[in-house]
Design an enzyme around this catalytic site. Structure first.
Site, PDB file in Angstrom:
ATOM      1  N   THR A  39       0.795  -1.227   0.049  1.00  0.00           N
ATOM      2  CA  THR A  39      -0.037  -0.177  -0.060  1.00  0.00           C
ATOM      3  C   THR A  39       0.780   1.329  -0.025  1.00  0.00           C
ATOM      4  O   THR A  39       0.567   2.160  -0.991  1.00  0.00           O
ATOM      5  CB  THR A  39      -1.063  -0.034   1.200  1.00  0.00           C
ATOM      6  OG1 THR A  39      -1.675  -1.355   1.197  1.00  0.00           O
ATOM      7  CG2 THR A  39      -1.982   0.917   1.084  1.00  0.00           C
ATOM      8  N   ASP A  67       7.324  -1.827  11.774  1.00  0.00           N
ATOM      9  CA  ASP A  67       7.238  -3.355  12.177  1.00  0.00           C
ATOM     10  C   ASP A  67       8.243  -4.010  11.740  1.00  0.00           C
ATOM     11  O   ASP A  67       8.993  -3.401  10.560  1.00  0.00           O
ATOM     12  CB  ASP A  67       6.108  -4.032  12.117  1.00  0.00           C
ATOM     13  CG  ASP A  67       5.300  -3.685  10.951  1.00  0.00           C
ATOM     14  OD1 ASP A  67       5.989  -3.117   9.946  1.00  0.00           O
ATOM     15  OD2 ASP A  67       3.891  -4.008  10.738  1.00  0.00           O
ATOM     16  N   ASN A 135      -6.637  -9.264   7.625  1.00  0.00           N
ATOM     17  CA  ASN A 135      -7.400  -9.457   8.986  1.00  0.00           C
ATOM     18  C   ASN A 135      -7.918  -8.472   9.920  1.00  0.00           C
ATOM     19  O   ASN A 135      -8.294  -8.312  11.141  1.00  0.00           O
ATOM     20  CB  ASN A 135      -6.781 -10.580   9.883  1.00  0.00           C
ATOM     21  CG  ASN A 135      -5.307 -10.229  10.299  1.00  0.00           C
ATOM     22  OD1 ASN A 135      -5.027  -9.189   9.955  1.00  0.00           O
ATOM     23  ND2 ASN A 135      -4.637 -10.845  11.087  1.00  0.00           N
ATOM     24  N   HIS A 137      -5.506  -6.049  10.727  1.00  0.00           N
ATOM     25  CA  HIS A 137      -4.326  -5.685  11.425  1.00  0.00           C
ATOM     26  C   HIS A 137      -3.844  -4.332  11.021  1.00  0.00           C
ATOM     27  O   HIS A 137      -4.138  -4.270  10.108  1.00  0.00           O
ATOM     28  CB  HIS A 137      -3.344  -6.826  11.688  1.00  0.00           C
ATOM     29  CG  HIS A 137      -2.474  -7.042  10.487  1.00  0.00           C
ATOM     30  ND1 HIS A 137      -1.507  -8.143  10.489  1.00  0.00           N
ATOM     31  CD2 HIS A 137      -2.276  -6.158   9.353  1.00  0.00           C
ATOM     32  CE1 HIS A 137      -0.981  -7.872   9.081  1.00  0.00           C
ATOM     33  NE2 HIS A 137      -1.270  -6.881   8.638  1.00  0.00           N
ATOM     34  N   GLY A 139       0.138  -2.656  11.284  1.00  0.00           N
ATOM     35  CA  GLY A 139       1.415  -3.069  11.908  1.00  0.00           C
ATOM     36  C   GLY A 139       1.145  -4.539  12.080  1.00  0.00           C
ATOM     37  O   GLY A 139       0.494  -5.252  11.202  1.00  0.00           O
ATOM     38  N   GLU A 142      -2.145  -7.696  15.742  1.00  0.00           N
ATOM     39  CA  GLU A 142      -3.161  -8.581  15.435  1.00  0.00           C
ATOM     40  C   GLU A 142      -4.501  -8.801  16.098  1.00  0.00           C
ATOM     41  O   GLU A 142      -4.467  -7.842  17.133  1.00  0.00           O
ATOM     42  CB  GLU A 142      -2.582 -10.135  15.598  1.00  0.00           C
ATOM     43  CG  GLU A 142      -1.347 -10.212  14.570  1.00  0.00           C
ATOM     44  CD  GLU A 142      -1.516 -10.442  12.864  1.00  0.00           C
ATOM     45  OE1 GLU A 142      -2.552  -9.700  12.575  1.00  0.00           O
ATOM     46  OE2 GLU A 142      -0.676 -10.940  12.450  1.00  0.00           O
ATOM     47  N   LYS A 200      -9.443  -5.060  -0.380  1.00  0.00           N
ATOM     48  CA  LYS A 200      -9.836  -4.291   1.023  1.00  0.00           C
ATOM     49  C   LYS A 200     -10.882  -3.849   1.566  1.00  0.00           C
ATOM     50  O   LYS A 200     -11.205  -3.318   2.373  1.00  0.00           O
ATOM     51  CB  LYS A 200      -8.695  -3.270   1.111  1.00  0.00           C
ATOM     52  CG  LYS A 200      -6.948  -3.663   0.856  1.00  0.00           C
ATOM     53  CD  LYS A 200      -6.598  -4.315   2.160  1.00  0.00           C
ATOM     54  CE  LYS A 200      -5.246  -5.024   2.080  1.00  0.00           C
ATOM     55  NZ  LYS A 200      -4.216  -3.893   2.133  1.00  0.00           N
TER      56      LYS A 200
HETATM   57  C1  F6R Z   1       3.811  -3.477   7.010  1.00  0.00           C
HETATM   58  C2  F6R Z   1       2.589  -3.470   8.025  1.00  0.00           C
HETATM   59  C3  F6R Z   1       1.009  -4.228   7.754  1.00  0.00           C
HETATM   60  C4  F6R Z   1       0.707  -3.828   6.377  1.00  0.00           C
HETATM   61  C5  F6R Z   1      -0.461  -4.870   6.112  1.00  0.00           C
HETATM   62  C6  F6R Z   1      -0.931  -4.478   4.606  1.00  0.00           C
HETATM   63  O1  F6R Z   1       4.863  -3.150   7.188  1.00  0.00           O
HETATM   64  O2  F6R Z   1       2.586  -2.847   8.832  1.00  0.00           O
HETATM   65  O3  F6R Z   1       0.089  -4.155   8.607  1.00  0.00           O
HETATM   66  O4  F6R Z   1       0.365  -2.517   6.498  1.00  0.00           O
HETATM   67  O5  F6R Z   1      -0.599  -6.014   6.243  1.00  0.00           O
HETATM   68  O6  F6R Z   1      -0.017  -4.822   3.923  1.00  0.00           O
HETATM   69  P1  F6R Z   1      -0.333  -4.538   2.301  1.00  0.00           P
HETATM   70  O7  F6R Z   1      -0.009  -3.062   2.179  1.00  0.00           O
HETATM   71  O8  F6R Z   1       0.946  -5.308   1.515  1.00  0.00           O
HETATM   72  O9  F6R Z   1      -1.686  -4.712   1.775  1.00  0.00           O
END
Ligand code: F6R
Length: 243
Positions: A39, A67, A135, A137, A139, A142, A200
């Protein structure tokens, strides 16, 4: 919480990059915290371009990585470290004193969390840019993670372990993550939560219209007074109320 809709991923990324670049213009010692992943990729590229083209002084900014996958070396092209180095640190030639990333190979991970917490206590985060996982989350916070957490190590959710394979050239064993906590997010002066694409849409609907609950971490964004959700039309497609 504010919600902004954009026609597409490019417009959304351009808005975020523009806002961050202008904020750095107004506050040259800005502290920026960013997620890695698909993203924020374009936001990072556009931000670097704007800072250079508009000759904005970024020599005093601080960069914080949100993270990291525990146990992965920074040389692994799927690591968050690798993303931060290639998208922000190297293009902007940030000095080591200007950036803080989790060392996921540290012998004592709780000391590593304490180091990041101390560093953030010394300087407030001005802008935090986060994505949202499949899910919910943010970072590696979870589902079920307390909204009061500082930095911590966490057993990754099955969804994160399987979706996370997309960052790697070959299958990797993902077990734990190390991440800033939601206390850091709530204390940040401004938070951008970005999401694009139809995959998303479901998690954005839950974030915006569902319950605010630790079981759906991204819902915390509604507890932040200066948060902005940036979504494209596809990610907005399941929202029931016109916004
Ligand atoms: C990665 C992070 C994750 C992603 C999330 C979305 O540093 O903090 O929480 O932001 O999993 O990932 P993408 O952007 O690849 O869909």
């Amino acid at each position: 919480m504010e919600l902004k809709r954009f026609k597409n991923y490019h417009e959304l990324s351009d808005f975020a990059a523009d806002d961050i670049a202008n904020s750095i213009k107004n506050n040259p010692s800005l502290v920026l915290c960013m997620a890695s992943g698909d993203t924020p990729k374009l936001t990072a590229d556009l931000l670097v371009k704007k800072l250079k083209e508009e000759k904005i002084d970024y020599s005093k900014i601080t960069f914080i990585g949100l993270d990291e996958w525990v146990g992965l070396p920074p040389t692994n092209s799927g690591s968050c470290h690798y993303f931060f180095q290639n998208k922000m640190i190297q293009p902007l030639q940030l000095k080591p004193s200007q950036y803080f990333l989790f060392d996921a190979l540290a012998k004592d991970l709780s000391m590593e969390c304490a180091r990041m917490d101390r560093m953030i206590t010394d300087r407030d985060i001005d802008i935090m840019v986060v994505g949202i996982g499949m899910n919910g989350h943010i970072g590696f916070n979870e589902p079920g993670t307390s909204f009061n957490n500082l930095s911590h190590v966490i057993e990754l959710d099955e969804v994160t372990k399987s979706v996370g394979q997309k960052y790697f050239n070959e299958q990797v064993e993902l077990g734990k993550g190390i991440t800033l906590g939601f206390k850091h997010l709530l204390n940040a002066k401004k938070v951008f939560l970005m999401a694009n694409g139809s995959k998303k849409a479901e998690v954005i609907k839950k974030t915006v219209e569902g319950q605010v609950t630790e079981n759906f971490p991204a819902s915390i964004i509604r507890q932040h007074e200066n948060s902005v959700i940036l979504i494209d039309e596809e990610a907005a497609s399941l929202l029931s109320k016109p916004r």
